[in-house]
Design a protein around this motif. Structure first.
Motif, PDB file in Angstrom:
ATOM      1  N   LEU A 247       0.832  -1.209   0.000  1.00  0.00           N
ATOM      2  CA  LEU A 247       0.000   0.000   0.000  1.00  0.00           C
ATOM      3  C   LEU A 247       0.863   1.254   0.000  1.00  0.00           C
ATOM      4  N   TRP A 248       1.990   1.184   0.686  1.00  0.00           N
ATOM      5  CA  TRP A 248       2.929   2.316   0.701  1.00  0.00           C
ATOM      6  C   TRP A 248       3.670   2.417  -0.625  1.00  0.00           C
ATOM      7  N   TYR A 249       4.072   1.271  -1.161  1.00  0.00           N
ATOM      8  CA  TYR A 249       4.949   1.228  -2.335  1.00  0.00           C
ATOM      9  C   TYR A 249       4.258   1.674  -3.621  1.00  0.00           C
ATOM     10  N   ILE A 250       3.045   1.231  -3.846  1.00  0.00           N
ATOM     11  CA  ILE A 250       2.368   1.446  -5.132  1.00  0.00           C
ATOM     12  C   ILE A 250       2.262   2.920  -5.527  1.00  0.00           C
ATOM     13  N   PRO A 251       1.945   3.856  -4.619  1.00  0.00           N
ATOM     14  CA  PRO A 251       1.849   5.278  -5.031  1.00  0.00           C
ATOM     15  C   PRO A 251       3.204   5.930  -5.319  1.00  0.00           C
ATOM     16  N   LYS A 252       4.306   5.222  -5.058  1.00  0.00           N
ATOM     17  CA  LYS A 252       5.655   5.763  -5.286  1.00  0.00           C
ATOM     18  C   LYS A 252       5.831   7.114  -4.571  1.00  0.00           C
ATOM     19  N   PRO A 253       5.882   7.118  -3.249  1.00  0.00           N
ATOM     20  CA  PRO A 253       5.905   8.376  -2.479  1.00  0.00           C
ATOM     21  C   PRO A 253       7.273   9.059  -2.458  1.00  0.00           C
ATOM     22  N   PHE A 254       7.719   9.535  -3.613  1.00  0.00           N
ATOM     23  CA  PHE A 254       9.022  10.192  -3.719  1.00  0.00           C
ATOM     24  C   PHE A 254       9.179  11.326  -2.700  1.00  0.00           C
ATOM     25  N   GLU A 255       8.207  12.235  -2.714  1.00  0.00           N
ATOM     26  CA  GLU A 255       8.352  13.448  -1.902  1.00  0.00           C
ATOM     27  C   GLU A 255       8.336  13.146  -0.411  1.00  0.00           C
ATOM     28  N   SER A 256       7.519  12.208   0.004  1.00  0.00           N
ATOM     29  CA  SER A 256       7.461  11.911   1.438  1.00  0.00           C
ATOM     30  C   SER A 256       8.765  11.271   1.906  1.00  0.00           C
ATOM     31  N   ILE A 257       9.448  10.567   1.025  1.00  0.00           N
ATOM     32  CA  ILE A 257      10.740   9.978   1.381  1.00  0.00           C
ATOM     33  C   ILE A 257      11.781  11.084   1.542  1.00  0.00           C
ATOM     34  N   ILE A 258      11.792  12.029   0.606  1.00  0.00           N
ATOM     35  CA  ILE A 258      12.717  13.163   0.727  1.00  0.00           C
ATOM     36  C   ILE A 258      12.469  13.889   2.043  1.00  0.00           C
ATOM     37  N   ASN A 259      11.202  14.143   2.353  1.00  0.00           N
ATOM     38  CA  ASN A 259      10.856  14.821   3.613  1.00  0.00           C
ATOM     39  C   ASN A 259      11.285  13.997   4.820  1.00  0.00           C
ATOM     40  N   GLY A 260      11.194  12.676   4.682  1.00  0.00           N
ATOM     41  CA  GLY A 260      11.597  11.804   5.774  1.00  0.00           C
ATOM     42  C   GLY A 260      13.103  11.847   6.026  1.00  0.00           C
ATOM     43  N   ILE A 261      13.895  11.880   4.956  1.00  0.00           N
ATOM     44  CA  ILE A 261      15.343  11.984   5.120  1.00  0.00           C
ATOM     45  C   ILE A 261      15.719  13.346   5.703  1.00  0.00           C
ATOM     46  N   ILE A 262      14.982  14.383   5.298  1.00  0.00           N
ATOM     47  CA  ILE A 262      15.186  15.701   5.910  1.00  0.00           C
ATOM     48  C   ILE A 262      14.926  15.618   7.415  1.00  0.00           C
ATOM     49  N   GLU A 263      13.837  14.969   7.782  1.00  0.00           N
ATOM     50  CA  GLU A 263      13.466  14.833   9.198  1.00  0.00           C
ATOM     51  C   GLU A 263      14.526  14.055   9.965  1.00  0.00           C
ATOM     52  N   LEU A 264      15.050  12.981   9.372  1.00  0.00           N
ATOM     53  CA  LEU A 264      16.085  12.185  10.037  1.00  0.00           C
ATOM     54  C   LEU A 264      17.358  13.010  10.209  1.00  0.00           C
ATOM     55  N   SER A 265      17.730  13.753   9.163  1.00  0.00           N
ATOM     56  CA  SER A 265      18.915  14.603   9.241  1.00  0.00           C
ATOM     57  C   SER A 265      18.790  15.620  10.368  1.00  0.00           C
ATOM     58  N   GLN A 266      17.625  16.224  10.470  1.00  0.00           N
ATOM     59  CA  GLN A 266      17.395  17.211  11.527  1.00  0.00           C
ATOM     60  C   GLN A 266      17.446  16.566  12.908  1.00  0.00           C
ATOM     61  N   LEU A 267      16.943  15.345  13.006  1.00  0.00           N
ATOM     62  CA  LEU A 267      16.948  14.633  14.283  1.00  0.00           C
ATOM     63  C   LEU A 267      18.387  14.292  14.703  1.00  0.00           C
ATOM     64  N   VAL A 268      19.185  13.823  13.752  1.00  0.00           N
ATOM     65  CA  VAL A 268      20.586  13.508  14.068  1.00  0.00           C
ATOM     66  C   VAL A 268      21.322  14.778  14.473  1.00  0.00           C
ATOM     67  N   ASP A 269      21.084  15.842  13.732  1.00  0.00           N
ATOM     68  CA  ASP A 269      21.707  17.139  14.063  1.00  0.00           C
ATOM     69  C   ASP A 269      21.351  17.547  15.499  1.00  0.00           C
ATOM     70  N   LYS A 270      20.092  17.413  15.831  1.00  0.00           N
ATOM     71  CA  LYS A 270      19.608  17.818  17.159  1.00  0.00           C
ATOM     72  C   LYS A 270      20.264  16.979  18.263  1.00  0.00           C
ATOM     73  N   THR A 271      20.397  15.683  18.032  1.00  0.00           N
ATOM     74  CA  THR A 271      20.962  14.810  19.065  1.00  0.00           C
ATOM     75  C   THR A 271      22.442  15.063  19.320  1.00  0.00           C
ATOM     76  N   LEU A 272      23.105  15.660  18.338  1.00  0.00           N
ATOM     77  CA  LEU A 272      24.555  15.890  18.465  1.00  0.00           C
ATOM     78  C   LEU A 272      24.887  17.246  19.057  1.00  0.00           C
ATOM     79  N   LYS A 273      23.878  18.071  19.300  1.00  0.00           N
ATOM     80  CA  LYS A 273      24.124  19.412  19.846  1.00  0.00           C
ATOM     81  C   LYS A 273      24.190  19.389  21.362  1.00  0.00           C
TER      82      LYS A 273
END
Length: 273
Positions: A247-273
């Motif tokens: 159900l997740w795969y079929i719509p090919k959620p390109f943009e939500s994946i990009i947003n998710g990697i942005i979110e992960l990057s921000q989370l890692v940045d936050k944990t290292l401060k």
């Protein structure tokens, strides 16, 4: 970048018209001595060579400026650009969601590796202990010699537990992991899973579904009998896991994946401060 320059130099040596036009545009030759190529021909040459200037110079929408190690930061940006080439079908690439996910996962794993490496001062023993503290069921071989050889799933589980990662983000990361694994193992889940047949089976148990196929938990919670059936006979099965993945795969959620990697990057940045 070096690969692109090599292609340009090779073409200059092989095509006198291109060489003269390039020199003219760079101000290395007078327009009187250079042959004029119209924009359409230039575009065709660029497309043929796959020079892809736009992606090569594309500023990453994912902020990796907090990464202090140059090689790690440069690799993250490189993987981001390669991911975007599969998003837009540039530089010999076709639009390919599976490959897009693979490069998204490479970034996600490098971000986790960077986190564990920095926090534990590159001490592998401390890293393993750190991971096992938050992923008590983690199976890490005694033969492990590097952080990168510890499975992504093990690191992700520990990280999301330690930092209370949002469910939607952890689910997305787990899904792109599954896509990567299917690429590596040439799995046939996507080719053979019959969504409609499985939905018929779910409805046969009385499981309420949204229009997009996901279980309507609001209605489900109101029917204790059906909820019990779902919890005991469906929720933990591999088939249901594959169904949610599809159900997740079929719509090919390109943009939500990009947003998710942005979110992960921000989370890692936050944990290292």
């Amino acid at each position: 970048m070096i690969s692109t320059l090599d292609k340009i130099l090779r073409l200059c040596n092989q095509n006198a018209e291109f060489d003269k036009e390039l020199r003219k545009r760079l101000g290395l030759a007078s327009s009187a001595n250079a042959l004029s190529l119209d924009d359409e021909r230039i575009r065709k040459i660029e497309k043929y060579l796959g020079l892809d200037y736009s992606v090569d110079s594309l500023k990453s929408t994912i902020d990796y400026s907090f990464i202090q190690m140059d090689d790690v930061r440069n690799q993250l940006i490189s993987d981001y650009r390669e991911m975007m080439r599969f998003r837009y079908g540039t530089r010999y690439h076709e639009i390919d969601f599976d490959e897009f996910c693979r490069y998204a996962l490479l970034q996600a794993e490098m971000l986790l590796n960077y986190y564990y490496d920095v926090v534990n001062h590159s001490d592998l023993g401390a890293i393993i202990s750190h991971i096992k503290t938050y992923n008590t069921s983690a199976k890490i071989s005694d033969d492990v010699k590097t952080l990168s050889s510890i499975s992504f799933n093990v690191k992700l589980w520990a990280f999301k537990t330690e930092h209370k990662m949002e469910y939607s983000l952890s689910t997305m990361l787990d899904n792109i992991r599954m896509v990567r694994n299917e690429l590596s193992h040439r799995s046939t889940i996507k080719a053979h899973f019959d969504i409609e047949a499985y939905q018929t089976e779910l409805r046969g148990f009385g499981i309420p579904l949204y229009a997009n196929g996901f279980v309507n938990t609001k209605i489900l919670e109101k029917d204790h009998v059906v909820k019990n059936i779902f919890d005991t006979r469906i929720a933990k099965t591999e088939q249901y896991k594959e169904y949610k993945f599809m159900l997740w795969y079929i719509p090919k959620p390109f943009e939500s994946i990009i947003n998710g990697i942005i979110e992960l990057s921000q989370l890692v940045d936050k944990t290292l401060k």
